[in-house]
Design an enzyme around this catalytic site. Sequence first.
Site, PDB file in Angstrom:
ATOM      1  N   ALA A 121       0.827  -1.209   0.000  1.00 26.89           N
ATOM      2  CA  ALA A 121       0.000   0.000   0.000  1.00 26.89           C
ATOM      3  C   ALA A 121       0.861   1.258   0.000  1.00 26.89           C
ATOM      4  O   ALA A 121       1.950   1.295   0.572  1.00 26.89           O
ATOM      5  CB  ALA A 121      -0.911   0.008   1.230  1.00 26.89           C
ATOM      6  N   HIS A 122       0.328   2.296  -0.639  1.00 25.58           N
ATOM      7  CA  HIS A 122       0.971   3.610  -0.602  1.00 25.58           C
ATOM      8  C   HIS A 122       1.003   4.084   0.853  1.00 25.58           C
ATOM      9  O   HIS A 122       0.063   3.827   1.618  1.00 25.58           O
ATOM     10  CB  HIS A 122       0.176   4.591  -1.467  1.00 25.58           C
ATOM     11  CG  HIS A 122       0.848   5.900  -1.685  1.00 25.58           C
ATOM     12  ND1 HIS A 122       0.831   6.912  -0.746  1.00 25.58           N
ATOM     13  CD2 HIS A 122       1.567   6.378  -2.735  1.00 25.58           C
ATOM     14  CE1 HIS A 122       1.505   7.946  -1.196  1.00 25.58           C
ATOM     15  NE2 HIS A 122       1.956   7.659  -2.405  1.00 25.58           N
TER      16      HIS A 122
END
Length: 430
Positions: free
Chosen positions: A229-230
């Site tokens: 995930a960012h």
Amino acid sequence: MRPLEDVRIVSLEQYGAGPFGSMHLADLGAEVIKIEDPGSGGDVGRYVPPYAGGEDSLFFESFNKNKSSMVLDIRTAAGREVFHDLVRSADAVYSNLRGDVPAKLGIRYADLAEINPRIVCCSLTGFGMTGPRSDEPGYDYVLQALAGWMSVTGEPGGAPQKAGLSLVDYSGGFVAAIALLAGIHQARRDGVGTDCDLSLYDTAVSLLTYPATWHLTEGYQPTRTHHSAHPSLVPFQAFEASDGWLVVGCAKEKFWHRLTEVMDRPDLAADPRFATFADRDRNRDALVPLLEDLFRTRTVDEWLDPLYAARIPCAPIHEVAGALDDPHTLARALVVETEHPRFGTVRSLRSPVRVGPPGADVGPVRRGPDMGSDTDAVLTGLGYDAGRVASLRAAGAFGAPEESLADVPLSRAGSGAAITVPEAPSAPTR
């Protein structure tokens, strides 16, 4: 003419990072004369398994298209004489050796300026020519560890992971190519050459980019994230569908609102916990499990069709085969073919660096050169006659007269420290 057809580069390169950088220049038309040490079997990349034999490998073919090769021992007086003649006719001397080796071999600007004051001496080393690690060999894996990359790669709570590709090596090659071109431009403008001191370490640390700025300025502590995930944009990660994986990224607020429509959950966009980037980041532990459950209800293709239609950034997570067979890969002519006497038709990848209008022919591609295959042509181009070549050969400029690795068995192939050909005079930077 291709953009760099008036550029000549003499390259003391081996393995991955250095050859990768110069290959893009060769693809743009530069003449890259690859100097290979006859005493060490030439470029160590020639022997990297599993697809290797004699003096070539598919690894070598991946990094050395459109180049010339000559054997030359620049540690001998005779070899040095030839090397200096090459320098007189060249724009740049390019290398990827350990940081203390350019001085030992005499390939810095201070060593060559009297021979050619316009020469650009571009050295891509593991750690640079200064600093406490300058005499250490640099390899991609080591640099990913030192530069913090592995600490932020992998699942939370799991072991640190390296990137699946040698991204420090390849990025270092691009950095060196940019610096070399800048140096040549400056030398042609000002009439004076220079050194370019590049390192894989500098490259790796600089690629920390905004997490480094956040840390240095606000004390941010980067961590590994669930499903890649960012670190702050939610949702922007890998999601598991019923039959595989895909990536969905809401890099703008409009994409989040469109995603809730595609998922038949407009109520999520209206939920104050998820209203903005900052809200979704604060409440990711509540939102992401909801999204993961929804994504598992359909196949990858069943999600991609409406996601593409809504212009939401997304993609299936391909295997390597899927990436190479993707219609866009083929449409962009990224796969090229060359003919090879050992491997037959070699299918490999073209440089992504292009100059010209969209869709223009980017020119022919030559396979990686046989070791020393261009020695005679290069010497002829320098004006050497047969008598002088014979004298230089007798003096050991090109190695022992009978020295050849043409019959090297596959068992002698190797990579990195495991290689069993005679040891090179210096440690390469991947």
